[in-house]
Write a protein that holds these residues in place. Sequence first.
Motif, short mmCIF file in Angstrom:
data_model
loop_
_atom_site.label_atom_id
_atom_site.label_comp_id
_atom_site.label_asym_id
_atom_site.label_seq_id
_atom_site.Cartn_x
_atom_site.Cartn_y
_atom_site.Cartn_z
N PRO A 146 0.81 -1.24 0.00
CA PRO A 146 0.00 0.00 0.00
C PRO A 146 0.84 1.28 0.00
N VAL A 147 2.03 1.25 0.61
CA VAL A 147 2.87 2.45 0.65
C VAL A 147 3.28 2.87 -0.77
N ASP A 148 3.24 1.93 -1.73
CA ASP A 148 3.60 2.25 -3.11
C ASP A 148 2.50 3.01 -3.84
N ARG A 149 1.33 3.17 -3.23
CA ARG A 149 0.25 3.94 -3.86
C ARG A 149 0.70 5.35 -4.17
N ALA A 167 -4.32 -2.94 -6.52
CA ALA A 167 -4.57 -3.15 -7.95
C ALA A 167 -6.00 -2.76 -8.31
N LYS A 168 -6.94 -3.13 -7.48
CA LYS A 168 -8.35 -2.82 -7.73
C LYS A 168 -8.58 -1.31 -7.68
N ALA A 169 -7.96 -0.63 -6.70
CA ALA A 169 -8.11 0.82 -6.57
C ALA A 169 -7.51 1.54 -7.77
N GLY A 174 -8.62 4.14 -13.55
CA GLY A 174 -8.35 4.07 -14.98
C GLY A 174 -6.89 3.85 -15.31
N LYS A 175 -6.12 3.46 -14.31
CA LYS A 175 -4.68 3.24 -14.52
C LYS A 175 -4.47 1.84 -15.12
#
Length: 481
Positions: A146-149, A167-169, A174-175
């Motif tokens: 999550p820190v990679d968000r 990944a879902k977020a 649209g990424k």
Amino acid sequence: MAEELTKKPFVLDVDGTFLRTDILFECFWAGLGRDPIRTLKTSLAHFRDPARLKAELARIAALRTDLLPVKADVLEVARAAQAEGREVVLASASDHSVVAQLAAQHGLSEHVFASDGRTNLKGVRKAEVLVQAYGEGGFHYAGNAPVDRAVWDHADAALVVGDPRSAKALEAQGKPVTQIDGGWRMKDVLKSFRPHQWVKNVLLFVPMIAGHAFDLNTFILAILGVISFSAAASSIYLVNDLLDLEADRLHVKKCKRPFASGAVPIQVGMVSFFVLAAIALGIAAYLGGAFFGVVSFYMALSLAYSLKLKRMRWVDIAVLASLYTLRVVAGAAATGIPVSGYLLVFIFPVFLALGCVKRLTELTLATSDERLPGRGYGRPDRPDLLNVASLGVVASLVAFFLYSFTEQALSLYKTQWLMWVAGLPLAWWMIRMVRLGWYGKQDYDPIVFAMKDKRGIGLMLMTISIMFYAAGLWQEWFGVG
């Protein structure tokens, strides 16, 4: 425009993404193995300064980065990107010196982003540096947590390793997202406990068997002792594996162990250690002060063995023999059955011989004449190990014979000469174990091998059966004779 997109740099996070491990924890445990005092002092002094901590530990550890386990799927994607003419760059919160070495060994870009002893390159800070270098949306990024968000938000496309929520977020934004499985399995964690080694703890039943105390209460106390010792042993196996990461990766079989292969994160192993140690000491405290003392001493001696003593020639074998003998002492402490001094004098040389057998097997099966990784033995030591093992066999048989003349033996065993007969299959078993070790025809752990060896089990059952007959137990239980 499409060609321009494909030429964008492919930036890889390192810990848990490119690697199946974490460099900070690799450095910590490698440092503990090389210089435990300095490593602990450094960790305590710089605990609140991650960048400085990583730099100092990297200086102590001197990691073999060529041995660090790489995620094959991520490496495959990286090679494909290189084939397309794209720059593949490592960006990590780990120390720059280690990351640069890792990049060079895998043929990746020499331009790396990493912590430098002052700045901890993680999350938002990493994102800022990458945007400054490549521009907004000017790179693709692979991460695993999550820190990679914070970085993915500024990347043109995302490779997500083992983090389906992120990944879902990202997909919802649209990424463009590519997913690769990650994480660890509880099955592999349990494997790291080495449950097959728990069979050694049947030695806690020796005082009960030797004293012919076969009542239910004694059996339950012995079982609780076995559970405690099994948890204690597994906790130390975890520490041993974490200290031996480099040596295990150089070993033909041990390289597949959960931590050495990266199947289980080091952090999971550390948490598991504390849980198992708490279980071991909790049960030990319930069984009484004497048993608690034995378990505590066993764990302390095992830690000393893992940290230092196993690298000292001959000392390591004596310590191994002592650790096995402590199991017999623990059985006595758990059940309250006094153990004969002759029994301990008999047990210790048996395990001294088996410790030599363990090293003999390793040396015989070694693929080169170099000293064993993490050990002080080489093939020239095989004759000396055979001599010490032979002395152990002789000493144990002499102790067994002398025990047959003690008051305790005469009171327990009605037919003395049958005890001497029982010594024959016992001698055969020990000589056979030494011989198999010399020729490399058994497992790396002789105790585990002995529990699976049908002929050896047959010899031990013959010994026990003859001794039970000498004690009149078969007659008492089944009316035999």
